[in-house]
Design an enzyme around this catalytic site. Structure first.
Site, PDB file in Angstrom:
ATOM      1  CG  HIS A 229     -84.688  38.261  81.503  1.00 39.82           C
ATOM      2  ND1 HIS A 229     -84.487  39.238  80.491  1.00 39.82           N
ATOM      3  CD2 HIS A 229     -86.278  38.010  81.365  1.00 39.82           C
ATOM      4  CE1 HIS A 229     -85.554  39.799  80.364  1.00 39.82           C
ATOM      5  NE2 HIS A 229     -86.600  39.096  80.677  1.00 39.82           N
TER       6      HIS A 229
ATOM      7  CE  LYS B  17     -86.368  37.219  77.208  1.00 41.73           C
ATOM      8  NZ  LYS B  17     -87.371  36.582  78.428  1.00 41.73           N
TER       9      LYS B  17
ATOM     10  CG  ASP C 265     -77.213  20.640  63.353  1.00 43.55           C
ATOM     11  OD1 ASP C 265     -77.113  19.890  62.343  1.00 43.55           O
ATOM     12  OD2 ASP C 265     -78.037  20.364  64.471  1.00 43.55           O
TER      13      ASP C 265
ATOM     14  CG  HIS D   6     -90.640  41.791  75.987  1.00 44.19           C
ATOM     15  ND1 HIS D   6     -89.862  40.821  75.445  1.00 44.19           N
ATOM     16  CD2 HIS D   6     -90.928  41.434  77.292  1.00 44.19           C
ATOM     17  CE1 HIS D   6     -89.480  39.968  76.668  1.00 44.19           C
ATOM     18  NE2 HIS D   6     -89.981  40.407  77.697  1.00 44.19           N
TER      19      HIS D   6
ATOM     20  CE  LYS E 177     -86.381  42.045  77.191  1.00 39.75           C
ATOM     21  NZ  LYS E 177     -87.413  43.016  77.746  1.00 39.75           N
TER      22      LYS E 177
ATOM     23  CG  ASP F   3     -73.882  57.270  65.465  1.00 38.62           C
ATOM     24  OD1 ASP F   3     -74.829  58.236  65.521  1.00 38.62           O
ATOM     25  OD2 ASP F   3     -72.667  57.615  65.635  1.00 38.62           O
TER      26      ASP F   3
END
EC number: 3.1.4.4
Length: 927
Positions: free
Chosen positions: A444, A446, A451, A778, A780, A785
């Site tokens: 999963h 991504k 370089d 989608h 994540k 703070d």
């Protein structure tokens, strides 16, 4: 939908400790090996007699009540001491000396207490274990293959293969490795475990690992009351069977355990902290890397002027990143390497879609081919969807539509190397476990690694990490259009898995995501992750040994003079206002990487956790727990899923969604309430998991999500009652859940392409008529703070956090010049600008109160905006929505009870119960 899950317990990290609290015994019989997948609290084999292994997996472990008959009131034999003066029982002899005497604890307490802090545990050794393997080893040979016979293993002594699982409140929090053929195993294994559990006892369950499962040898229980003071309990205990009797005369387990409560753990008291001594998240595979640069992205693209300007503390204006635009140019400018990992990679996707940009018609596949022809090493590491096939040129798309076979075929005759990587359980796992892991779990991560110019004719490594796959359905902007771009930006890129059948004139599914770019030493850790995964996936297996090996495809950058090594990578001074400190985290196991120690005894030195036959890096979970515990003011989360802490639900406590994240947030709020301090948590999730909302799997996920919400609000209400504040404040003054949605009126260009009649009573027809749809979250990510940010590929559910399910990667980062500890006030650095930019996108406004998200005024303002947007979304009247943030359609009363919002029991147009349904589907598919 990317994420379903199987129900395995979670395993926390164990940072190294220099010496055990007592010496090892002088004898040890048997060889060491770790075996099998994650452990499930297996009772004796007779417990499984009624299960059909071909059609359903065995239960993960019995409920806590299963152990009650032999753990609650048994006379536990004990020897040793409590490590505090005036408490407990002592033995003047060494725990392992011949003169040791046994002292019973007496009746074990059933008082349930909250363990919130860390457990420091040593499992030393067991002695005189019973031999359970004479019968089951024979079965293992029959069902596990004949290789043992070929290797002459049957000539060796056959006895138990013991290991120990440690559980609290029915949730496994740690386990030792397996020691083969030993009745006197020595582990000397250390665990440093975060806990947030209401429990009466800590269970040490001794088991025998078999090819066809695990057998219960016996159990040792430690009453929580005995450790609650913080005293170290250390000694040797009789191992009891299910009847409370010794499993064998003289069978013992030596261990020590010490509890440290949150108020004594200074690492969690001051957020990120200040000064050079802050070491980031402890106990992780990759260290904190100082002196980097980070760019934070919202959505695949942010056009100029679409979002308002945001002033930062240094007088600068926050700059909204253009993720896919930056990725495109990073690929174009690469000279040595382009490495891509993805759940899905589609060669036909367009990264740049600005009409005036000449690159807008360039496809990813064409660009990568062109770069490989220039001599750039281009490697794609893509999850191999087991439901997609390419047999004699005939391709099937697969259930997930990841384009894996299509992309491999596109690059077949080029120098671009595509390695389709199945999610394997490892050859030492059972056949059942191999099928289970290979079918259900995914790769999963991504990432894009390239370089880049470092000046002076030198090159450096730059990495992109986050939630965006380079595939169809992902390109979007903060406006999240439904219909207006179907013939322009999204022409040929329609994605909406909610609908089946004719989708003509239907809204697309808008896509909201978070991503990041890392420039500096931490980018080299992302490269290391790719190299470890590539080397593991490229290793030939069985018949595949006849195929071409990919082992030599990786560039050895240490042999390329112009590429800087990690120690030579350019860094930014910590005194620079724009400096970043970055750390890389993962959820992954030794079945997916090459480079973990082969001997599980050395797992602790790499901050890895032992599973059966596998070593585990679950540092993403560690990072979330650390960041939440250290939070002092607010938490802002965007995530595709929000399920966890099932051990404290009001039902289904034993399904195995044991990650600590929801409970840690609830306990953080409860602590602040008791201290009479403000704190707020904002959580944005999709309206429903991607797919058909009435489907069994989707409904089950929503059901678990509802259980998670209920647990959190119940914890907060109890804290309000304890503080005497239940009449003054409600649980939603501290915790709120939101979703995103959009609605568009028809404009004069008839952009909708009305298609078939819009009055049909189907989801398609109703959505065409109402011109509304959710924006799929989608993301994540988490902001704490305004000083610390986590962004990656991991969802907040068990499969993303456990480390033995989906492989995941994330970054955690902060700016040392922009912390509460340094400023003594709210930071106004890039993370603040990022959070404010996200709120501007979601609410189409910037209010003065947004600068203090923890304030009650801000909480109520945001909730009011979200409630108004929900009413506009659900109204029969079609209107143009400016803001997208909506109240998640549940009602939370003043006592924390969570119910569907009256009048919104089902999702508009598409149906499906808002709080889910307990439908007949394996729960291990949905957590």
């Amino acid at each position: 939908m990317e994420n379903y899950g199987w129900n395995y317990p979670y395993y926390p990290y164990r940072p190294p400790r220099p010496n055990p609290p007592y010496p090892a015994p002088p004898h040890h019989h048997g060889s060491m090996s770790h075996s099998g997948p994650l452990d499930h609290h297996h009772p004796p084999m007779s417990y499984y007699a009624s299960f059909d292994y071909q059609h359903q997996p065995p239960p993960p472990y019995p409920p806590v009540s299963y152990y009650a008959s032999f753990s609650s009131h048994s006379d536990l034999s004990y020897s040793g001491r409590l490590d505090s003066s005036g408490h407990g029982f002592t033995s003047t002899a060494s725990p392992h000396s011949p003169g040791m005497h046994i002292v019973p604890f007496g009746k074990a307490s059933l008082k349930v207490l909250l363990l919130h802090g860390n457990l420091d545990i040593w499992v030393s050794c067991a002695n005189n274990l019973p031999n359970l393997d004479l019968f089951h080893k024979t079965l293992g040979v029959v069902f596990g293959g004949m290789t043992n016979m070929i290797e002459g293993q049957l000539s060796k002594k056959i006895t138990s293969d013991p290991y120990v699982s440690i559980s609290v409140a029915g949730a496994v929090i740690g386990r030792t490795y397996v020691i083969s053929n030993s009745e006197n195993p020595v582990w000397q294994q250390h665990f440093y475990v975060p806990v947030a559990h209401h429990a009466a006892e800590v269970h040490f369950v001794v088991k025998d690992s078999d090819a066809v499962g695990s057998q219960l040898i016996g159990i040792v229980t430690i009453p929580v009351e005995q450790i609650y003071s913080g005293a170290r309990i250390e000694g040797t205990y009789s191992i009891r069977d299910s009847n409370g009797k010794p499993c064998k005369p003289g069978a013992t387990l030596s261990l020590s355990i010490q509890y440290t409560s949150m108020n004594k753990l200074s690492v969690y008291h001051s957020g990120v902290g200040a000064g050079p001594y802050y070491q980031g998240v402890p106990g992780t595979y990759f260290p904190l890397r100082e002196g980097g640069s980070v760019t934070l992205y919202q959505d695949a693209h942010v056009p100029e002027g679409m979002l308002p300007g945001i002033k930062l503390g240094n007088g600068m204006c926050y700059e909204h990143g253009k993720c896919w635009h930056d990725m495109f140019h990073a690929i174009c400018q690469a000279r040595r390497l382009i490495y891509i990992t993805g759940w899905s990679v589609w060669h036909n996707v367009r990264l740049v879609r600005d009409k005036e940009d000449p690159s807008s018609e360039c496809r990813l596949g064409e660009l990568l081919r062109s770069k490989s022809q220039e001599g750039v090493r281009v490697l794609l590491l893509v999850w191999d969807d087991p439901t997609s096939q390419n047999i004699l040129g005939y391709m099937t798309d697969g259930v997930m539509g990841t384009h894996d076979e299509e992309t491999r075929r596109f690059f077949k005759d080029s120098s671009v190397q595509v390695l389709l990587c199945p999610r394997n359980a490892g050859k030492r796992h059972s056949w059942v476990k191999q099928r289970e892991v290979g079918t259900i779990y995914t790769h999963h991560q991504k990432n894009l690694i390239v370089d880049a110019d470092a000046g002076g004719n030198r090159r450096k490594i730059v990495a992109f990490v986050g939630g965006l796959d380079l595939c169809d359905g992902r390109y979007d902007t903060p406006q999240h259009p439904l219909f207006r771009t179907l013939q322009t930006d999204h022409n040929g890129d329609y994605h909406n898995p909610t609908f089946t059948g004719n989708v003509s004139g239907c809204p697309r599914e808008p896509w909201h995501d978070l991503h990041s770019k890392i420039d500096g030493p931490a980018a080299y850790d992302v490269l290391t992750n790719f190299e470890e995964r590539w080397l593991k996936a490229a290793k030939p297996h069985r018949i595949n040994k006849l195929k071409t090996s990919y082992d030599d495809a990786l560039l050895r950058i240490d042999r390329i003079p112009d590429i800087l090594r990690v120690l030579d990578a350019p860094t930014v001074s910590a005194n620079d206002p724009e400096a970043w400190h970055v750390q890389i985290f993962r959820s992954i196991d030794s079945n997916s990487v090459k480079g973990f120690p082969k001997d599980p005894k050395y797992a602790t030195s790499k901050n890895l956790v032992c599973g059966k036959n596998v070593l585990i890096d679950m540092s993403i979970h560690t990072a979330y727990v650390k960041a939440i515990r250290a939070a002092q003011h607010f938490i802002y989360i965007e995530n595709q899923y929000f399920i966890g802490s099932s051990y404290d639900w009001n039902a289904h406590k034993d399904i195995g969604a044991n990650n600590l994240i929801p409970m840690e947030i609830a306990l953080k709020i409860a602590d602040k309430i008791r201290a009479k301090e403000r704190f707020a948590a904002y959580i944005v999730i999709p309206m429903w998991p991607e797919g058909v909302p009435t489907g069994a799997a989707t409904q089950r996920i929503l059901y678990w999500q509802h259980k998670t919400m209920q647990m959190m609000y119940g914890t907060i209400y109890n804290a309000l009652v304890e503080a005497g504040l239940e009449d003054e404040y409600s649980p939603q003054d501290y915790l709120n859940f939101f979703c995103l949605g959009n609605r568009e009126m028809v404009n004069g260009n008839n952009e909708s392409g009305t298609g078939s009649a819009s009055n049909e009573n189907t989801p398609q027809g109703l959505c065409r008529k109402s011109r509304r749809f959710m924006i799929y979250v989608h993301s994540k990510g988490m902001v704490v703070d305004d000083e610390y940010v986590v962004i990656g590929s991991a969802n907040i559910n068990q499969r993303s956090m456990e480390g033995t399910r989906d492989t995941e990667i994330a970054m955690g980062a902060y700016q040392p010049q922009h912390t509460w500890a340094r400023r003594q006030s709210g930071p106004r650095g890039q993370i603040y600008g990022y959070r404010m930019s996200l709120w501007a996108e979601h609410m189409a406004l910037l209010d003065d109160c947004f600068v203090e998200p923890e304030s009650l005024g801000c909480v109520r303002k945001v909730r009011t905006v979200a409630e108004e947007n929900w009413e506009q979304f659900r109204s029969e009247e079609v209107s143009e929505m400016r803001g997208h943030l909506m109240k998640y359609p549940v009602e939370v009363d003043r006592k924390g009870k969570v119910r569907p919002l009256p009048g919104s029991e089902e999702f508009p147009d598409v149906g499906g119960n808002v709080v889910g349904s307990f439908l007949a589907i394996q729960e291990n598919l949905t957590i």
